[in-house]
Motif scaffolding. Sequence first.
Motif, short mmCIF file in Angstrom:
data_model
loop_
_atom_site.label_atom_id
_atom_site.label_comp_id
_atom_site.label_asym_id
_atom_site.label_seq_id
_atom_site.Cartn_x
_atom_site.Cartn_y
_atom_site.Cartn_z
N GLU A 156 -6.05 4.87 -2.95
CA GLU A 156 -7.08 5.51 -3.76
C GLU A 156 -7.99 6.37 -2.88
O GLU A 156 -8.07 6.21 -1.67
CB GLU A 156 -7.90 4.46 -4.52
CG GLU A 156 -8.73 3.54 -3.63
CD GLU A 156 -7.99 2.30 -3.18
OE1 GLU A 156 -8.66 1.29 -2.91
OE2 GLU A 156 -6.74 2.35 -3.06
N ARG A 177 1.37 -2.86 1.22
CA ARG A 177 1.77 -2.18 -0.03
C ARG A 177 0.90 -0.96 -0.32
O ARG A 177 1.04 -0.34 -1.39
CB ARG A 177 1.71 -3.17 -1.19
CG ARG A 177 0.35 -3.73 -1.53
CD ARG A 177 0.41 -4.64 -2.75
NE ARG A 177 -0.92 -5.12 -3.11
CZ ARG A 177 -1.44 -6.27 -2.70
NH1 ARG A 177 -0.73 -7.08 -1.92
NH2 ARG A 177 -2.66 -6.63 -3.07
N GLY A 178 -0.02 -0.62 0.60
CA GLY A 178 -0.80 0.59 0.46
C GLY A 178 -2.05 0.48 -0.38
O GLY A 178 -2.62 1.50 -0.77
N ASP A 179 -2.53 -0.72 -0.62
CA ASP A 179 -3.73 -0.92 -1.43
C ASP A 179 -4.94 -0.96 -0.49
O ASP A 179 -5.39 -2.02 -0.06
CB ASP A 179 -3.62 -2.22 -2.22
CG ASP A 179 -4.73 -2.39 -3.23
OD1 ASP A 179 -5.74 -1.67 -3.12
OD2 ASP A 179 -4.59 -3.25 -4.12
N SER A 209 0.28 8.15 -2.69
CA SER A 209 -0.06 7.96 -4.11
C SER A 209 -0.57 6.55 -4.39
O SER A 209 -1.25 6.32 -5.39
CB SER A 209 1.17 8.25 -4.97
OG SER A 209 2.18 7.26 -4.77
N ARG A 210 -0.26 5.61 -3.51
CA ARG A 210 -0.72 4.22 -3.70
C ARG A 210 -2.13 4.00 -3.14
O ARG A 210 -2.71 2.95 -3.34
CB ARG A 210 0.26 3.26 -3.01
CG ARG A 210 1.70 3.37 -3.49
CD ARG A 210 2.55 2.26 -2.86
NE ARG A 210 3.94 2.38 -3.29
CZ ARG A 210 4.90 2.95 -2.57
NH1 ARG A 210 4.61 3.46 -1.37
NH2 ARG A 210 6.14 3.03 -3.02
N ARG A 233 -7.18 8.42 0.40
CA ARG A 233 -5.94 9.21 0.32
C ARG A 233 -6.09 10.52 1.10
O ARG A 233 -5.22 10.91 1.87
CB ARG A 233 -5.58 9.49 -1.12
CG ARG A 233 -4.27 10.29 -1.28
CD ARG A 233 -4.02 10.64 -2.73
NE ARG A 233 -3.98 9.43 -3.55
CZ ARG A 233 -4.42 9.36 -4.80
NH1 ARG A 233 -4.92 10.43 -5.39
NH2 ARG A 233 -4.35 8.23 -5.47
N ASP A 253 5.96 1.00 2.92
CA ASP A 253 5.34 1.37 1.66
C ASP A 253 3.82 1.47 1.78
O ASP A 253 3.16 1.99 0.88
CB ASP A 253 5.70 0.36 0.56
CG ASP A 253 7.16 0.46 0.17
OD1 ASP A 253 7.74 1.54 0.34
OD2 ASP A 253 7.73 -0.56 -0.28
N GLY A 254 3.26 0.94 2.85
CA GLY A 254 1.82 0.95 3.03
C GLY A 254 1.37 2.13 3.87
O GLY A 254 2.02 3.18 3.90
N THR A 275 4.62 9.81 -1.59
CA THR A 275 4.82 8.55 -2.32
C THR A 275 3.90 7.47 -1.78
O THR A 275 3.25 6.72 -2.54
CB THR A 275 6.28 8.10 -2.22
OG1 THR A 275 7.12 9.11 -2.81
CG2 THR A 275 6.49 6.78 -2.93
N ARG A 276 3.83 7.36 -0.47
CA ARG A 276 2.95 6.37 0.15
C ARG A 276 1.49 6.66 -0.17
O ARG A 276 0.71 5.77 -0.49
CB ARG A 276 3.17 6.35 1.67
CG ARG A 276 4.55 5.84 2.09
CD ARG A 276 4.80 6.09 3.57
NE ARG A 276 3.87 5.35 4.40
CZ ARG A 276 3.58 5.67 5.66
NH1 ARG A 276 4.15 6.73 6.23
NH2 ARG A 276 2.74 4.92 6.36
#
Length: 634
Positions: A611, A389-391, A608-609, A615, A567-568, A605-606
């Motif tokens: 930090e 999920r991109g965290d 933006s998730r 990033r 999404d990740g 978009t990806r």
Amino acid sequence: MRELAQAPFMVVALARPEVHDQFPRLWSTRDLQEIRLPQLTRKASERLVRDLLGTEVTPGTVEQIVDRSAGNAFFLEELIRAVAEGHGDRLPDSVLSMLQLRLDALGPDTKRVLRAASVFGEVFWRDGVAALVNQDPRDQLAILVERELVASSPDSQLPDQIEYVFRHDLIREAAFVMMEAGDRVLAHRLAGGWLVAHGYTDAVSLAGHFSLGEEPARAAEQYARAAQQAIAGNDTEAVLSHAERGLACNPTGAVAVLLRIALAEAHNWRGEHTQAIEVGQQARVDVVRGSREFYCATDEVFYGAGRSGNLGLAIGMVHEMTASVASPDAARQQVRSVARAAIVMLRFGPPGAGAALVQRTEELAARLPIDIGTEQRLHSLRAMAARARGDAGRCLEEHEAGQRACEATHNLRELAFNYLSYGGCHGELGAPDVALALLQRGIQIAERVGATTVTPLLWFSMAISAFDLRQFDDARAHGNRAAALAHESDLTAEGLARWLLARTAHAQGDLDTGEREITTALEKLSTLSRYRALALATKAQLLLGRGDITGARATAAEAMASMRPDDGFEEGESFVRLVEIQALEASGDPSARAATQAAITRLETRASRIEEPWRTSFLAKPDNAATLARRGVE
């Protein structure tokens, strides 16, 4: 000699120390000067072995000969001769005869006690010997200590038991050989029973006693324990050996199930997934649904199927694990097994399968008190879920927590996998130099414990990081290593390695090699659309290199159709979209602008998730940077 007492006359006599026992007054009237020859030093013994056997003798053989000789020059020479003649596995007759003559002088009762002691091995216990000879052996053991054949130990492995050790293994061997075959069988049976009754825990030794004592059922039970001990010790080869020897005893019921589960686990860790599936399925026949053994066996079949590309069987096993109700003592094992399935499905499964299994695992875990072994698996799962999920922050934190749990439980096999994912995440986030160091550490651990199933993936990830650093020679070397290790045993790992080799060849302008590698990659990845999309995109690049724009456009479109949006921050989507743009640009198609905008929108978009600072480094990755560089370009 009396007549020559005043003459310059000397007698040199050679004898063993026992001469004083057999002829106590032999020199009583003479002016005796006794010189005791010391044992050969270890260094001198090793030099003699190498001088006589040559430089090709292995260090292990040298060590074995020197240890057995115990510094005795005659024994050393005879043992060397036996090895040279190809009989190093047994005691030379010359040595045996000399030792037996020495032992015959002990008398029948003492010799009987010594034979009984030899059954236990290098270490034995007074009460254990008593159980074999059916008498108190104190007096005989005192004689053996006085003759320096055995020695008492200051400590004992067994509580409240007086322990002894043989001073020389050759003495033990000679005493054991003097036993009749039938007596040996009974002695081993009695020794095994006594050791079990007194809490002895060395399962390998116990299995040997029961096997030699012709009690195969009890031997198989101990081999099953030995296999579990080897699993805890990260010794994959020992697991295989113990499980196979246990199954050779033809066990039934629960013992057979445990042996097959251990064997399947070892096969999976060695990357022998076909064998793991076969043995795991055999174990599943005799397990109770919902039991701990049910989840262990099903888990191994799932893993073997998933890694070998048999997704149908893998999904079937997932259903078995998630739809069943665990018995109270199996609940944590169910969590560990479903978590493992979720980790694999997040990487290799169909869309949505991994996320659904993550949710199911968390539901199951919420009902239970969690031990550290289960906690370690949950950390790995949560890291992979955060990655999807991109965290980035949570992903790295969970990996670090998982490392600590692996180290606390000394689970080196899982630790090697942790380094694979942890290093891979750093590479995907734009820190390939950090990734290389972490992955190298993972390789060291995996090779140490024989975790062959993870080694190809570690080398593949090394190749990706080297590629991102534009170290193409290293990328090719690492990719070839991964492909060789995975060949025929792990279709996914080999397919990914071949894809990376094709991409590296393209980057170096070697289109012929690239086309050969990508053909193999597409064959290996035929059932995995997510990774097949990467291979198709690389094929499109190679077609562009050949000037086949039409073929490149069609192949790039096929890659886009196979691609699974992510999404990740996992590797892949940006590359596939970039190749589509390149193919459209090469043909002068105005839709390249729309494809570029779509790629930039997806990328941002990806991103933006994720930090900071990750990033920025993620967007600076070569494929991402090349996509963003097209912003505003007509």
